[in-house]
Design a protein around this motif. Structure first.
Motif, PDB file in Angstrom:
ATOM      1  N   PHE A   1       0.796  -1.228   0.000  1.00  0.00           N
ATOM      2  CA  PHE A   1       0.000   0.000   0.000  1.00  0.00           C
ATOM      3  C   PHE A   1       0.831   1.281   0.000  1.00  0.00           C
ATOM      4  N   ILE A   2       2.083   1.197   0.459  1.00  0.00           N
ATOM      5  CA  ILE A   2       2.929   2.389   0.528  1.00  0.00           C
ATOM      6  C   ILE A   2       3.823   2.514  -0.703  1.00  0.00           C
ATOM      7  N   LEU A   3       4.219   1.386  -1.275  1.00  0.00           N
ATOM      8  CA  LEU A   3       5.148   1.422  -2.405  1.00  0.00           C
ATOM      9  C   LEU A   3       4.520   0.938  -3.711  1.00  0.00           C
ATOM     10  N   ALA A   4       4.024  -0.305  -3.713  1.00  0.00           N
ATOM     11  CA  ALA A   4       3.575  -0.918  -4.965  1.00  0.00           C
ATOM     12  C   ALA A   4       2.346  -0.233  -5.556  1.00  0.00           C
ATOM     13  N   VAL A   5       1.303  -0.065  -4.769  1.00  0.00           N
ATOM     14  CA  VAL A   5       0.050   0.495  -5.290  1.00  0.00           C
ATOM     15  C   VAL A   5       0.220   1.924  -5.803  1.00  0.00           C
TER      16      VAL A   5
ATOM     17  N   LYS B   1       7.058  10.329  19.183  1.00  0.00           N
ATOM     18  CA  LYS B   1       7.198   9.427  20.326  1.00  0.00           C
ATOM     19  C   LYS B   1       8.646   9.010  20.581  1.00  0.00           C
ATOM     20  N   VAL B   2       9.469   8.927  19.514  1.00  0.00           N
ATOM     21  CA  VAL B   2      10.833   8.411  19.691  1.00  0.00           C
ATOM     22  C   VAL B   2      11.893   9.507  19.669  1.00  0.00           C
ATOM     23  N   ILE B   3      11.479  10.763  19.454  1.00  0.00           N
ATOM     24  CA  ILE B   3      12.473  11.829  19.323  1.00  0.00           C
ATOM     25  C   ILE B   3      13.244  12.046  20.625  1.00  0.00           C
ATOM     26  N   GLU B   4      12.632  11.682  21.760  1.00  0.00           N
ATOM     27  CA  GLU B   4      13.323  11.825  23.046  1.00  0.00           C
ATOM     28  C   GLU B   4      14.261  10.663  23.333  1.00  0.00           C
ATOM     29  N   LEU B   5      14.130   9.584  22.582  1.00  0.00           N
ATOM     30  CA  LEU B   5      14.953   8.396  22.842  1.00  0.00           C
ATOM     31  C   LEU B   5      16.193   8.325  21.967  1.00  0.00           C
TER      32      LEU B   5
ATOM     33  N   GLY C   1       1.571   8.558   9.867  1.00  0.00           N
ATOM     34  CA  GLY C   1       2.048   7.565  10.833  1.00  0.00           C
ATOM     35  C   GLY C   1       3.503   7.778  11.208  1.00  0.00           C
ATOM     36  N   VAL C   2       4.334   8.122  10.221  1.00  0.00           N
ATOM     37  CA  VAL C   2       5.761   8.379  10.490  1.00  0.00           C
ATOM     38  C   VAL C   2       5.919   9.587  11.400  1.00  0.00           C
TER      39      VAL C   2
ATOM     40  N   MET D   1      -1.984   4.501   0.052  1.00  0.00           N
ATOM     41  CA  MET D   1      -2.020   5.115   1.384  1.00  0.00           C
ATOM     42  C   MET D   1      -0.729   5.845   1.720  1.00  0.00           C
ATOM     43  N   ALA D   2      -0.210   6.580   0.742  1.00  0.00           N
ATOM     44  CA  ALA D   2       1.019   7.337   0.983  1.00  0.00           C
ATOM     45  C   ALA D   2       0.810   8.393   2.059  1.00  0.00           C
ATOM     46  N   ASP D   3      -0.332   9.068   2.024  1.00  0.00           N
ATOM     47  CA  ASP D   3      -0.608  10.113   3.016  1.00  0.00           C
ATOM     48  C   ASP D   3      -0.751   9.524   4.413  1.00  0.00           C
ATOM     49  N   VAL D   4      -1.360   8.350   4.521  1.00  0.00           N
ATOM     50  CA  VAL D   4      -1.503   7.683   5.825  1.00  0.00           C
ATOM     51  C   VAL D   4      -0.130   7.310   6.376  1.00  0.00           C
TER      52      VAL D   4
END
Length: 204
Positions: free
Chosen positions: A102-106, A159-163, A152-153, A145-148
């Motif tokens: 859904f992110i690459l092929a479609v 959430k991970v920027i502090e880690l 999500g990213v 679903m490129a926008d989704v």
């Protein structure tokens, strides 16, 4: 030439399309008031430009680093393709397949079909092949679903920027540009516009 009728995707009412639409005038369903289409000016030229630009940015997004993580002295650079294959290696087969599909092929197949359809509009592709591309476009767009993925990213980064220290690579910005161009092209190539192009080719 424009189609004479269009069915509302929400209430299935068959609406007769006006013959004297003004540039950028929108048409709504008289029953449920859902948006049906907009009278685009130079739609094929704009759509072709957005599609080719999106395809170039898509290539850049897959060839260069997407994100670089650094935590506890460990540096890791990852591309979009590597991210999907890492999911396979970690045993998340279904999730890896969904990302790859859904992110690459479609989105890639959608853009190729759209460009081929626009080439057919200029008599560079046989009518039957253009018809096949049009059918594929209407079936593929709900699954692109490129926008989704981008949303999500961004949520995950918060959430991970502090880690870890995170560096956004060229591919990250290229994928955002690709997503914007992809959305612009798909909005122009709505179902009504696509079948208008097909009808025009059939009558040439």
């Amino acid at each position: 030439m424009a189609l004479k009728q269009i069915a509302c995707s929400h209430c299935d009412l068959v609406v007769k399309t006006p013959d004297d639409l003004l540039p950028h005038q929108r048409v709504y369903c008289p029953r449920c008031h859902s948006f049906l289409f907009e009278n685009q000016i130079h739609a094929s030229q704009k759509c072709f430009a957005y599609s080719v630009t999106a395809l170039i940015l898509f290539a850049v997004a897959n060839l260069f680093p997407f994100l670089t993580f650094e935590a506890s002295g460990v540096l890791r650079t990852i591309t979009i393709t590597e991210a999907s294959f890492d999911l396979f290696l970690q045993g998340f087969w279904l999730l890896g397949f969904l990302v790859l599909a859904f992110i690459l092929a479609v989105p890639f197949i959608y853009l190729i079909c759209l460009i081929l359809l626009l080439m057919g509009k200029n008599a560079l592709l046989p009518y039957r092949a253009s018809l096949t591309c049009a059918k594929l476009l209407t079936r593929l767009i709900p699954w692109a679903m490129a926008d989704v993925f981008i949303i999500g990213v961004l949520v995950a980064l918060i959430k991970v920027i502090e880690l870890a220290d995170i560096v956004l690579g060229i591919a990250f910005w290229a994928y955002i540009g690709f997503t914007l161009c992809f959305i612009a092209a798909s909005l122009i190539a709505n179902k009504y516009q696509v079948w208008c192009w097909i009808e025009a080719m059939a009558n040439d």
